[in-house]
Design a protein around this motif. Sequence first.
Motif, PDB file in Angstrom:
ATOM      1  N   ASN A   1       0.820  -1.212   0.000  1.00  0.00           N
ATOM      2  CA  ASN A   1       0.000   0.000   0.000  1.00  0.00           C
ATOM      3  C   ASN A   1       0.855   1.265   0.000  1.00  0.00           C
TER       4      ASN A   1
ATOM      5  N   GLY B   1      -3.665   1.085   3.997  1.00  0.00           N
ATOM      6  CA  GLY B   1      -4.614   0.643   2.988  1.00  0.00           C
ATOM      7  C   GLY B   1      -6.056   0.807   3.439  1.00  0.00           C
ATOM      8  N   ARG B   2      -6.354   0.469   4.686  1.00  0.00           N
ATOM      9  CA  ARG B   2      -7.717   0.594   5.199  1.00  0.00           C
ATOM     10  C   ARG B   2      -8.164   2.057   5.240  1.00  0.00           C
TER      11      ARG B   2
ATOM     12  N   ARG C   1      -6.981   4.608   3.439  1.00  0.00           N
ATOM     13  CA  ARG C   1      -7.146   5.143   2.084  1.00  0.00           C
ATOM     14  C   ARG C   1      -8.403   4.598   1.426  1.00  0.00           C
ATOM     15  N   GLU C   2      -8.715   3.357   1.697  1.00  0.00           N
ATOM     16  CA  GLU C   2      -9.947   2.787   1.157  1.00  0.00           C
ATOM     17  C   GLU C   2     -11.168   3.507   1.729  1.00  0.00           C
TER      18      GLU C   2
ATOM     19  N   GLU D   1     -14.032   5.481  -0.368  1.00  0.00           N
ATOM     20  CA  GLU D   1     -15.457   5.176  -0.256  1.00  0.00           C
ATOM     21  C   GLU D   1     -16.264   6.407   0.145  1.00  0.00           C
TER      22      GLU D   1
END
Length: 546
Positions: free
Chosen positions: A138, A353-354, A356-357, A361
């Motif tokens: 990531n 990563g979490r 940025r996700e 969203e």
Amino acid sequence: MAAADRELIARAKRDDRAARERLARLHRREVYRIARAILGDDDDAEDATQETLLRMLRGLSGFGEGGDFRAWLRRIAVRGTGAGRTRRVFGETRRGASTRPVPRMVAVSSPSIVFFLSDQQRWDTCGCYGQELDVTPNLDRMAGEGVRFEHAFTCQPVCGPTRSALQTGKYPEATGCWRNNIHLPMDEKTIAHWFTEWGYQTAYVGKWHLASGPEPELNHRQDPVPKQYRGGWDWWCASDVLEFTSHSYDGHMYWGDGSKYEFPEGRYRVDCVTDVALQFLAERDRDRPFILFVSPIEPHHQNDHNRYEGPHGSKERWADYEVPGDLVGTEGDWRENFADYLGCCNALDGAVGRIREALAEDGIADETVVFYTSDHGSHFRTRNSEYKRACHDACLRIPMIAYGPGFTGGTIVEELVSNIDLAPTLLQIAGIPTPESYHGRPLQPLVEGTAEDRPEEVFAQISESQTGRCVRTRRWTYSVSVPESGPRSDVYFEEYLYDNEADPHQRSNLVRDPDCADVRAELRETLMRRMGEAGESEAEIRPAPE
């Protein structure tokens, strides 16, 4: 209207809550742009008329022919102006409903910020810095999309002091936070204070390490941090010394009201910290930008267990690592710890990563600057009796990666930079001028290729293992010290000189080499200049004892 916009509007009309919130953000963002255009602040819309802009926005919003579109716009604009601030929209003045004043107006388009600070992470744990194993996919992706600072260094390789520099923009000796267990002075204006003044929400999650000592009775290492010792951060879930209130799979932090956030059973600590950060993102005021400071303890060793603790299975998963050059053939404890260390770093990468996700969203990924760095590295007890507190790259050099407005394009900045530059960099993202008291400079001019008169070296203060000062240039590392630990000394002795081009792993100390006398003299002058610029009193530097 684009197909994606039509689909969003259709979903909103079907009572899809997420679509309605996304559409509302689009409305507000466009209203602000149009308001600026009407007020003459948007060069691209200089010739646009109010009615033309209104028709454009009406089409984007999907607002029907009936109803008072102007009244609807005013309601949206008033909700978006923020607490206690006034903004002129379509020729009128409106005031937000909140009675809590915000002294300055912040541009509604100002980016939000997520700042990740890992703990004790070497730069070479990341693939984008040369790590062969797939530890940080990531972060590597973020570097490819954003900006990577190839030669980034800490200004103080000790946890608390470097955190004080990040909060205040000053070298630790200047604020009195020259070692661990000294609380941040109450009269220091932190970045949180600045962001609050400029209308931002502020949130802090994880390890703080600036609320205890030096007085013995001022001890919050295992207790909730009182509000007056939080450096101005508002939304809060943290521990002063997280390694004292938790382990890799158990423990707690404290909410702002002093109650405990107990880590769920069987959940790794990095994931628990990230869960709380995501909770803030879900709860935040969507009408205002924010700065979220996420400060996990990993990959710092677990003090009371005397080892690094990665997620279960790390020793097997990361066993095939290539030994870093500075560790090859040394003693230390890297053999039993390095695989777990990489496991910690992989867990941190998953947290990035979490986050940025979640931003994606929420539709704000391209409006949010994500910064990732560490407080210092680790030499695994090869340079002194523990993991840091030395002038060597293993503990001075850190990862530094950014993505978001102003930090895009896969750019690699080759110049040497320091984390003393991060406070002014963060303020500049929000359009906040750099305070005169700051010792660092914003990094944006380096990214843009417009930097002038930047120093070619970085400067660091070192404490606890010694009282030390050093400069790191592209070629040389030059360090001076005295054995006694203190905030400063009137006299220092030369201790280390490394030629980083010929000796990149810093194995050959040239501090007594007569052929390097001129180099030492030049670096001595550079170091004394940098000490003076940091507000230190004049000191004498003597040759290394024979």
